[in-house]
Design a protein around this motif. Structure first.
Motif, PDB file in Angstrom:
ATOM      1  N   TYR A  67       0.834  -1.058  -0.060  1.00 15.44           N
ATOM      2  CA  TYR A  67       0.070  -0.055  -0.074  1.00 15.44           C
ATOM      3  C   TYR A  67       0.945   1.270   0.008  1.00 15.44           C
ATOM      4  O   TYR A  67       0.575   2.184  -0.680  1.00 15.44           O
ATOM      5  CB  TYR A  67      -0.862   0.213   1.089  1.00 15.44           C
ATOM      6  CG  TYR A  67      -2.040  -1.009   1.168  1.00 15.44           C
ATOM      7  CD1 TYR A  67      -3.220  -0.919   0.377  1.00 15.44           C
ATOM      8  CD2 TYR A  67      -1.779  -2.361   2.104  1.00 15.44           C
ATOM      9  CE1 TYR A  67      -3.962  -2.241   0.491  1.00 15.44           C
ATOM     10  CE2 TYR A  67      -2.665  -3.250   1.827  1.00 15.44           C
ATOM     11  CZ  TYR A  67      -3.631  -3.416   1.083  1.00 15.44           C
ATOM     12  OH  TYR A  67      -4.532  -4.303   1.183  1.00 15.44           O
ATOM     13  N   ARG A  70       2.217   1.745  -3.395  1.00 12.33           N
ATOM     14  CA  ARG A  70       1.196   2.378  -4.358  1.00 12.33           C
ATOM     15  C   ARG A  70       0.997   3.608  -4.269  1.00 12.33           C
ATOM     16  O   ARG A  70       0.683   4.632  -5.145  1.00 12.33           O
ATOM     17  CB  ARG A  70      -0.164   1.484  -4.358  1.00 12.33           C
ATOM     18  CG  ARG A  70      -0.889   1.890  -5.237  1.00 12.33           C
ATOM     19  CD  ARG A  70      -2.104   0.627  -5.579  1.00 12.33           C
ATOM     20  NE  ARG A  70      -2.835   1.209  -6.730  1.00 12.33           N
ATOM     21  CZ  ARG A  70      -3.837   0.316  -7.244  1.00 12.33           C
ATOM     22  NH1 ARG A  70      -4.272  -0.733  -6.503  1.00 12.33           N
ATOM     23  NH2 ARG A  70      -4.446   0.699  -8.330  1.00 12.33           N
ATOM     24  N   PHE A 139       5.148  -1.826  -9.138  1.00  9.58           N
ATOM     25  CA  PHE A 139       5.176  -0.540  -9.550  1.00  9.58           C
ATOM     26  C   PHE A 139       6.664  -0.084  -9.751  1.00  9.58           C
ATOM     27  O   PHE A 139       6.958   1.232  -9.947  1.00  9.58           O
ATOM     28  CB  PHE A 139       4.644   0.513  -8.457  1.00  9.58           C
ATOM     29  CG  PHE A 139       3.173   0.429  -8.451  1.00  9.58           C
ATOM     30  CD1 PHE A 139       2.355   0.989  -8.803  1.00  9.58           C
ATOM     31  CD2 PHE A 139       2.661  -0.621  -7.511  1.00  9.58           C
ATOM     32  CE1 PHE A 139       0.872   0.766  -8.819  1.00  9.58           C
ATOM     33  CE2 PHE A 139       1.245  -1.035  -7.350  1.00  9.58           C
ATOM     34  CZ  PHE A 139       0.586  -0.146  -7.894  1.00  9.58           C
ATOM     35  N   ARG A 274      -0.791  -3.063 -15.545  1.00  5.09           N
ATOM     36  CA  ARG A 274      -1.551  -3.133 -14.230  1.00  5.09           C
ATOM     37  C   ARG A 274      -3.307  -2.841 -14.461  1.00  5.09           C
ATOM     38  O   ARG A 274      -3.382  -1.959 -15.159  1.00  5.09           O
ATOM     39  CB  ARG A 274      -1.109  -2.241 -13.165  1.00  5.09           C
ATOM     40  CG  ARG A 274       0.253  -2.797 -12.542  1.00  5.09           C
ATOM     41  CD  ARG A 274       0.482  -1.901 -11.304  1.00  5.09           C
ATOM     42  NE  ARG A 274       0.969  -0.388 -11.854  1.00  5.09           N
ATOM     43  CZ  ARG A 274       2.230  -0.248 -12.129  1.00  5.09           C
ATOM     44  NH1 ARG A 274       3.135  -1.119 -12.372  1.00  5.09           N
ATOM     45  NH2 ARG A 274       2.205   0.984 -12.623  1.00  5.09           N
ATOM     46  N   ASP A 277      -5.859   1.040 -12.429  1.00  4.08           N
ATOM     47  CA  ASP A 277      -4.537   2.032 -12.405  1.00  4.08           C
ATOM     48  C   ASP A 277      -4.796   3.196 -12.864  1.00  4.08           C
ATOM     49  O   ASP A 277      -5.284   3.223 -14.146  1.00  4.08           O
ATOM     50  CB  ASP A 277      -3.417   1.070 -13.034  1.00  4.08           C
ATOM     51  CG  ASP A 277      -2.009   1.418 -12.645  1.00  4.08           C
ATOM     52  OD1 ASP A 277      -0.919   1.225 -13.009  1.00  4.08           O
ATOM     53  OD2 ASP A 277      -2.183   2.483 -11.391  1.00  4.08           O
TER      54      ASP A 277
END
Length: 304
Positions: A67, A70, A139, A274, A277
């Motif tokens: 998290y 992200r 990522f 992804r 996204d």
């Protein structure tokens, strides 16, 4: 809990010590400690095991890490998008590619894309397909162009671009090169030069051999397609390679290309990115470009 704390945490989680984290972030070590302590206080849990010289994540820290990554990535991308609006489409495009697409498929597309989008800077990472999927989920890259067997990838869009068939490859000196059609029985005594374990082509070649009950004789394992091609040219054995990697040598007569008996293609060059996204401008531009552009020299396998 704030964004700066999450950013510090995401970077520190990849480092072995507070000193290393401070160097990576370009701030002082006490500042790193301050942000991590404030984050733990805000959440009410310990995120790191406290050890004198280095630290590692607790179970709670491991749960928080994806998290934090992200949030940090989205914030960076939001800043990039605003930068692109200020500067007319400038930005970076982090592409991951497995070896066959990177070498034999992508170059003409990248050249054409850069001609059309001169302010976008592509950054290409070349690895095997599986590590690239992890980089995409973490990522670390924006999208991937990889050779895959067509299986769903959790959390990712997988768009097949074109078939990437495997073919039997021989030296012109090999007596089998005189045959237009090669049978399984012809290969029982042939020595094989095979790709190293972990590659998609090796996995699919092994599946082909098992499905056709061929007990191949392995003469050598090699780590690079170009090395396998050179060894095959010197008649050290026969090989199984992606068709796109041997088109030129087949046309010049340096190698002889034949269909694999009993082979069903399960391999495609795919565009992967992804799901769910918010994609920045360079990424959406490249996705559209790949899906709608067909270059004259991006040839599909031709019948033998």
């Amino acid at each position: 809990m704030n964004i700066q704390q999450l950013r510090v945490f995401a970077v520190a989680a990849q480092c072995k010590s507070l000193t290393e984290a401070a160097e990576a972030l370009g701030i002082k070590q006490p500042t790193v400690s301050f942000h991590l302590k404030k984050l733990e206080t805000a959440l009410g849990v310990e995120l790191f095991y406290k050890q004198p010289r280095h630290f590692r994540l607790t179970e709670a820290g491991n749960a928080l890490l994806p998290y934090a990554r992200r949030v940090s990535t989205l914030l960076t991308e939001a800043g990039q998008i605003m930068e692109e609006f200020r500067h007319g489409g400038r930005g970076t495009l982090k592409i991951g590619a497995s070896y066959t697409p990177a070498t034999y498929f992508l170059p003409p597309y990248l050249a054409a894309f850069q001609a059309e989008y001169p302010h976008v800077l592509p950054i290409l990472t070349v690895k095997k397909a599986r590590p690239l999927m992890e980089l995409l989920r973490d990522f670390e890259i924006d999208l991937a162009i990889v050779s895959l067997s067509m299986q769903p990838q959790e959390g990712l869009h997988v768009i097949p671009l074109l078939a990437d068939e495997l073919r039997l490859v021989l030296s012109p000196q090999n007596p089998l090169a005189q045959k237009k059609t090669i049978e399984l029985a012809d290969l029982q005594s042939e020595p094989f030069l095979i790709h190293e374990a972990g590659s998609i082509s090796r996995e699919l070649a092994e599946r082909w051999a098992q499905e056709n009950q061929l007990r191949w004789q392995v003469r050598m394992e090699l780590g690079a397609i170009e090395t396998i091609k050179e060894a095959t040219k010197h008649n050290m054995g026969v090989s199984i390679l992606p068709y796109r990697s041997v088109v030129r040598e087949g046309e010049t007569g340096e190698l002889v290309i034949r269909e694999l008996p009993g082979y069903v293609n399960r391999r495609h060059i795919c565009l992967v990115y992804r799901q769910d996204d918010l994609l920045p401008y360079p990424v959406t531009s490249f996705i559209r470009f790949l899906q709608h552009r067909r270059l004259p020299d991006a040839k599909s396998p031709s019948p033998l």
